[in-house]
Structures are given as structure tokens and as C-alpha cells.
Design a protein around this motif. Structure first.
Motif, PDB file in Angstrom:
ATOM      1  N   MET A  51      39.569  79.799  55.921  1.00  0.00           N
ATOM      2  CA  MET A  51      39.403  81.052  56.665  1.00  0.00           C
ATOM      3  C   MET A  51      37.990  81.243  57.226  1.00  0.00           C
ATOM      4  SD  MET A  51      39.352  84.050  53.680  1.00  0.00           S
ATOM      5  CE  MET A  51      39.214  85.455  54.762  1.00  0.00           C
ATOM      6  N   ARG A 114      39.570  88.425  57.857  1.00  0.00           N
ATOM      7  CA  ARG A 114      39.683  87.350  58.845  1.00  0.00           C
ATOM      8  C   ARG A 114      40.931  86.503  58.583  1.00  0.00           C
ATOM      9  NH1 ARG A 114      34.232  84.770  59.909  1.00  0.00           N
ATOM     10  NH2 ARG A 114      34.049  86.712  61.081  1.00  0.00           N
ATOM     11  N   THR A 115      41.621  86.164  59.614  1.00  0.00           N
ATOM     12  CA  THR A 115      42.855  85.349  59.600  1.00  0.00           C
ATOM     13  C   THR A 115      44.054  86.083  58.992  1.00  0.00           C
ATOM     14  OG1 THR A 115      42.651  84.134  57.481  1.00  0.00           O
ATOM     15  CG2 THR A 115      41.426  83.235  59.349  1.00  0.00           C
TER      16      THR A 115
ATOM     17  N   ARG B  87      55.710  79.812  58.759  1.00  0.00           N
ATOM     18  CA  ARG B  87      54.484  79.728  57.962  1.00  0.00           C
ATOM     19  C   ARG B  87      54.828  79.361  56.509  1.00  0.00           C
ATOM     20  NH1 ARG B  87      49.514  78.848  60.056  1.00  0.00           N
ATOM     21  NH2 ARG B  87      47.882  80.059  59.062  1.00  0.00           N
ATOM     22  N   GLU B 193      42.938  71.893  58.569  1.00  0.00           N
ATOM     23  CA  GLU B 193      42.670  71.793  60.003  1.00  0.00           C
ATOM     24  C   GLU B 193      43.621  70.747  60.614  1.00  0.00           C
ATOM     25  OE1 GLU B 193      38.655  70.595  60.899  1.00  0.00           O
ATOM     26  OE2 GLU B 193      38.883  70.959  63.047  1.00  0.00           O
ATOM     27  N   TRP B 197      47.047  74.367  60.225  1.00  0.00           N
ATOM     28  CA  TRP B 197      47.134  75.667  59.542  1.00  0.00           C
ATOM     29  C   TRP B 197      46.198  76.676  60.194  1.00  0.00           C
ATOM     30  CZ3 TRP B 197      50.499  77.652  56.135  1.00  0.00           C
ATOM     31  CH2 TRP B 197      50.140  78.839  55.458  1.00  0.00           C
ATOM     32  N   LEU B 198      44.936  76.272  60.394  1.00  0.00           N
ATOM     33  CA  LEU B 198      43.934  77.100  61.083  1.00  0.00           C
ATOM     34  C   LEU B 198      42.939  76.149  61.760  1.00  0.00           C
ATOM     35  CD1 LEU B 198      42.953  79.961  58.560  1.00  0.00           C
ATOM     36  CD2 LEU B 198      43.973  80.287  60.809  1.00  0.00           C
ATOM     37  N   ARG B 201      36.471  77.185  63.356  1.00  0.00           N
ATOM     38  CA  ARG B 201      35.870  78.224  64.186  1.00  0.00           C
ATOM     39  C   ARG B 201      34.623  77.646  64.879  1.00  0.00           C
ATOM     40  NH1 ARG B 201      32.920  83.134  61.367  1.00  0.00           N
ATOM     41  NH2 ARG B 201      32.746  84.507  63.174  1.00  0.00           N
TER      42      ARG B 201
END
Lengths: 218, 218
Positions: A51, A114-115, B87, B193, B197-198, B201
Motif C-alpha cells: 500500500m 490509502r488503497t 479481488r 506488483e 495487485w497494486l 507508486r
């Protein structure tokens, strides 16, 4: 990617010679490229559910530093009352921050939303996002040391003082206010150890095998 | 003590190539001397008021690991319910721990009462002792990486399961359960990553100058 023995030794040298710096700051500015390397290292900390909840606010303004220093002095005065006798006198003599001497301040924050509300790995242990932001602080600290730059963590200040000075929204948690700058030299031991405040604990007493065992005191 | 450019680069190499390892563990045991170096590095983390509140429990017993694994499976099952639709399916497919594959477990704890009720630097910000123990985790993680050893933090487990399995007293806080072992290789990016998943940044969006500024989205 393999790490060689020489590289490993460089990591240990950095870890063992890292200090909490409060008074050896020089005024030399930190070049932009160096600051960017340090913050990129902080940004590569581990984070729960990836995150990356941290943000970094860099502070150079003397007006802001003055507000932070004022907040420190107030909290320091309150803290003083909690110590007694010789301990209080010893506490009074310690130099505990370099807010105005350090050319740079860095505030590290944590955005817990966040997220989204459900974060992988935080579902059972809700403090994991705060801990991720602390890992970023430690990466920053070691990267700075590797650049021969000193860092001091100011924890004797109310979060609200930092929040107001840096216009940090209510929903963002404040993790650390750090003083950052080049130093004349790094001491070989922590200030509080040299001052006789507390001794370095024997590492052996911190290691337990298979389960928790009370120290045997033998 | 000056850090050279080559040494600095070794620190960055270690920071950027550190991973949260969940499945590449080999069974090779970690030599005692290597383990001692890693734990000594952890023990040299910064700590509020030099209280050094951490302890390290090393776990090799398959019975203990099995109890930890069982606790993970239970918490993982509970967590699953918090995700929805695609998800949830994606979450199900992720390998999130290597508790039984890793030859070693290390539990990091925090004794908040160590050195007495009043701790220098914790008087205003009471969570500083927990944060100190997290700094020890990050030192341990980087030292292990520098030894080409992988570490994975298992946070999907109730503290009480770890407490019971390791006989940790009620007054000691549990910070982290870590899986530790040599690996075939370290991935160049985080598992989450690569799995989509996310995303990572952009570091630029995490840096603010002088005070908090909302991202401009331009």
C-alpha cells in the motif's frame, strides 16, 4: 542479484555506525540529487499489501523550523516533570534535537486509508500500515548514513504541532519528524550511552531459542 | 567514520533488492555465525531513550512452525471474507507465507515496560517503543538481504496464536513473525506488483515541499 562479501560488510558498517544525531549538524545544504536518492530508498521500504502508505514532507523554511522548535520546547518542559531528582537534572543537560541547526527537516506520514479500507495483510493486525511507514523511516536513516548525512528523530513534540505547522490533514497520521544534515563526524556510540543514561544491553540477553525464556541472571 | 561511494552503492543495492519472500525458500540451514550477525544488526537499531525494547525468538521446531501455519490458515480464511468478487479470487491465488518451508522463524517482540515507566522520548508519543522494535525488524531484513537470505513478514495471524506457540508473556507485545532462509533468487519486483495487485507508486507523488500538498493529478 547476489550481494558480495564486500557489499555485505558495507551494509553492516552503515548499520553499526548509524547514530541519532542531535548537535553535530553543519549548515551545508543537501544537494537535490542526494535527497532524491535518500527518499527513493525510503520509498522502497516494505509495506503491508504493497500500500506504500508513506509521504515525505521536506522542510527548509526557518519559520516552520521555529514553530517545530517551539513545540519541542513545550513538550520537553512537560516531559521534564515526569523525571525526578538526579534523573531530572541529567535529562535537563541532554541536547535532544537539532531542529534549527539541521538544514533540512523531513516529516514522514502514514495515510491509513490509502488503497481503500481492506488492505491485504492488515486485516488481522491493524497497525501494520504504521509499521510500514516506520520501515520507510529506517530505510531513510540508513541511506542518509550511507551518504554521510546525519539524522535525528524528534519524538518530544505533540503531533498537532507538526500537523499545524505542515498543514497535514486530520486523516493522515504523523510518524516521524526528522532533522537531517551533514555532520562533522559520527560518534562511535549513542549519545545516551556515553552520557550514562542507559547501558547497551548484551545482545545475548535479547535472543531466545524456540520460545520465550526469562533471563537466568546467572 | 566515512562511508565511501562504493559502500554507499552497496547499501542502495541491498535496499532496492530486498524483497518480502514467501515461496523461494531453500531448506539449507543458516549458519550460527550468520544468524548472530543478523541479530546483532537488528540489535543496533535506533531505540527511543536507548531502551532497546526488542527481543528475538528463533524457531526451528517443526511442531511450533505447524502451530504458526495453522494460525495463519485460520486468519487467512477470515480475511478472505473481507474481499469481494475478482479481488477475492485473486487473493485466494496468492502465496502469502513460507512458514513451514523456511528453515528458520524469528519473532520480534517489544517489552514496553523495559527500563521503567518513564522513557526519554516516549513521554509525548507513546508508540515510540513499538516503532523502535519495527526499526529492528527493518535492520534485520536488510542485514539478511546483505547475507543473500530472504525474509518474509507474516502479518495474517492473530497475536495470541504466536503468543501461545512461543510462550510469550502477556506484558510483551508481538511485533513481527518472520520467515527466514536462503533463496534460489530474489525477484526484481515485489510479488504483489507482479501479480497486478497494486502498482508501484511514483515516488514524486510521495514528496511534498515545505507543507502537505494534495496531489495535483495533472
Amino acid at each position: 542479484m547476489n550481494i558480495t562479501e564486500a557489499e555485505r560488510d558495507a551494509v553492516y558498517k552503515t548499520i553499526f555506525s548509524r547514530r541519532d544525531v542531535r548537535r553535530e549538524f553543519k549548515s551545508d545544504p543537501i544537494p537535490q540529487a542526494v535527497l532524491e536518492r535518500i527518499l527513493l530508498a525510503a520509498h522502497h521500504a516494505p509495506s503491508v499489501g504493497f500500500m506504500q502508505p508513506w509521504d515525505f514532507i521536506t522542510i527548509q523554511s526557518p519559520i516552520t523550523k521555529s514553530a517545530i522548535k517551539k513545540g519541542f520546547l513545550q513538550a520537553h518542559h512537560e516531559s521534564l516533570e515526569q523525571f525526578e531528582g538526579d534523573r531530572q537534572n541529567q535529562y535537563k543537560r541532554l541536547k535532544l534535537e537539532g531542529i534549527e541547526e539541521a538544514p533540512l527537516g523531513i516529516c514522514v506520514t502514514c495515510d491509513r486509508s490509502r488503497t481503500g479500507p481492506v488492505v491485504l495483510g492488515r486485516t488481522t493486525k491493524p497497525e501494520m500500515d504504521l509499521f510500514s511507514a516506520v520501515c520507510a523511516v529506517q530505510n531513510l536513516w540508513l541511506a542518509a548514513r550511507a551518504e554521510n548525512i546525519g539524522v535525528g528523530w524528534v519524538s518530544i513534540i505533540h503531533d498537532n504541532v507538526v500537523r499545524n505547522a505542515l498543514k497535514i490533514p486530520e486523516n493522515i497520521d504523523i510518524i516521524a519528524y526528522l532533522c537531517v544534515g551533514y555532520v562533522d563526524s559520527f560518534h562511535s556510540t549513542p549519545d545516551l550511552e556515553r552520557a550514562g543514561w542507559l547501558p547497551r544491553r548484551d545482545v545475548k540477553s535479547a535472543i531466545h531459542h524456540e520460545y520465550w525464556q526469562e533471563p537466568s541472571f546467572d
